[in-house]
Design an enzyme around this catalytic site. Structure first.
Site, PDB file in Angstrom:
ATOM      1  N   LYS A 132      31.622  40.345  50.959  1.00 34.60           N
ATOM      2  CA  LYS A 132      30.261  40.864  50.768  1.00 34.60           C
ATOM      3  C   LYS A 132      29.763  40.579  49.348  1.00 34.60           C
ATOM      4  O   LYS A 132      28.548  40.491  49.122  1.00 34.60           O
ATOM      5  CB  LYS A 132      30.199  42.359  51.101  1.00 34.60           C
ATOM      6  N   ARG A 152      26.505  44.776  40.538  1.00 34.78           N
ATOM      7  CA  ARG A 152      26.726  43.710  39.559  1.00 34.78           C
ATOM      8  C   ARG A 152      26.521  42.330  40.179  1.00 34.78           C
ATOM      9  O   ARG A 152      25.970  41.423  39.556  1.00 34.78           O
ATOM     10  CB  ARG A 152      28.128  43.836  38.964  1.00 34.78           C
TER      11      ARG A 152
END
Length: 365
Positions: free
Chosen positions: A189, A253
């Site tokens: 992912k 992030r």
């Protein structure tokens, strides 16, 4: 299990998991940085990564690895994939017998292409290895918002015991025996989140983001099941749930790096200015290698890797993906068509999928 918990790694997520465990058991956090240790012990805070959030008052920190793990009954590894083996080797000589080791890391080791639980099994083979994973944004959890996660262990008894250690009123933990699927879901992912960030950086809308997430989930499912994970795992919290949170949240992030790439910046300069690791940047190349090895088509991941390596811009990658030949969406539809045309060649799952994709690429629609 009445556990003393050692969490190794003082980043945002390691600190948050230590904070959660401290609600249930005596917990120690191992950090490299003496300033972080002092902040945890004296001010119940980690200002470097979690500024403004208060940690559990009983949580303690140390820079001494032996002190952290020597009496632990659960060890949780919250360090980046690039440092995982070295830190695990530092901890292993001090581990009490049979203590379970749980990874928080959503990445693969470059070079060996191993998952973190495989590294645990190599370095500390006598210890049950598992992973805690799911749609978990550290700051939201510390802010008191409800969240869910999955603890994946081959041994359900150990998983259930760890479930009790990590569950709080607002943090619900499920169990799963599909370690491979859970671990790959958390890794794959991150690569798709880079793609989601790229389309945001290019100024695309919700339709484009939804397409990237949905087709990205299909890629995750193809490689995850080819490598031994289960489809239902990748459709659950460890796969789709984590994918949604990472692709959409401004706290992600990997999404942040992707957005900067979409705006035309280089991966190296974006990563250099970050204080924490975006695992998808390092995982993208490994994922492309694994896809080739298993005969799995992953066009989004391949284009992400090309952008990360500087071989394409995000805009060029988008053009390539949108120019791909049209085909039926359900994987089963492509496989069914292939079986009707060449039933004698559908002898194995791996060869069947490879031939289906070869046929789909050359067949007009």
């Amino acid at each position: 299990m009445s556990s003393r918990v050692a969490v190794i790694g003082g980043g945002s997520w390691g600190t948050t998991v230590a904070h959660l465990a401290a609600h249930n058991e005596p917990t120690v956090l191992w950090c490299r940085d003496p300033k972080t240790v002092a902040a945890v012990n004296e001010h119940h805070a980690n200002p470097r990564y979690l500024d403004g959030f208060e940690l559990h008052p009983l949580l303690r920190a140390t820079t001494n690895m032996e002190q952290a793990v020597a009496e632990a009954e659960v060890v949780v590894m919250g360090v980046p994939s690039s440092a995982f083996r070295a830190v695990m080797e530092k901890a292993a000589p001090h581990l009490p017998p049979w203590v379970p080791v749980v990874s928080l890391t959503k990445g693969l080791e470059m070079g060996t292409r191993l998952r973190m639980t495989e590294i645990i099994n190599q370095v500390a083979p006598a210890h049950p290895a598992g992973i805690l994973t799911g749609p978990n944004l550290a700051k939201e959890i510390l802010a008191g918002h409800a969240a869910t996660s999955v603890i994946a262990m081959a041994d359900d008894t150990v998983a259930t015991a760890l479930q009790r250690v990590l569950t709080t009123d607002l943090f619900r933990v499920y169990t799963n025996d599909d370690v491979i699927g859970c671990e790959l879901g958390g890794t794959l992912k991150n690569v798709i989140a880079l793609a989601s960030g790229m389309v945001d950086g290019l100024g695309a809308g919700d339709n484009t983001r939804a397409a990237v997430i949905t087709r990205g989930l299909a890629e995750m499912g193809r490689l995850g099941t080819a490598m031994g994970g289960r489809a239902d795992t990748l459709a659950g919290l460890a796969g789709m749930g984590d994918l949604l949170a990472t692709c959409m949240s401004p706290q992600s992030r990997n999404r942040h790096v992707g957005e900067q790439l979409g705006r035309g910046r280089k991966a190296k300069e974006v990563v250099a200015e970050m204080d924490q690791v975006a695992e998808g940047v390092f995982a993208s190349g490994v994922v492309v290698e694994l896809a080739a090895e298993h005969g799995v088509e992953m066009p989004i991941s391949a284009e992400v890797h090309a952008v990360v390596r500087g071989r394409r811009t995000a805009a060029e990658a988008s053009t390539v993906l949108m120019g791909r030949q049209s085909r039926p969406e359900p994987e089963a539809a492509r496989a069914s068509r292939f079986r009707r045309l060449w039933p004698e060649k559908a002898e194995s799952k791996g060869s069947r999928l490879r031939r289906v994709w070869q046929f789909a690429r050359r067949s007009p629609r």
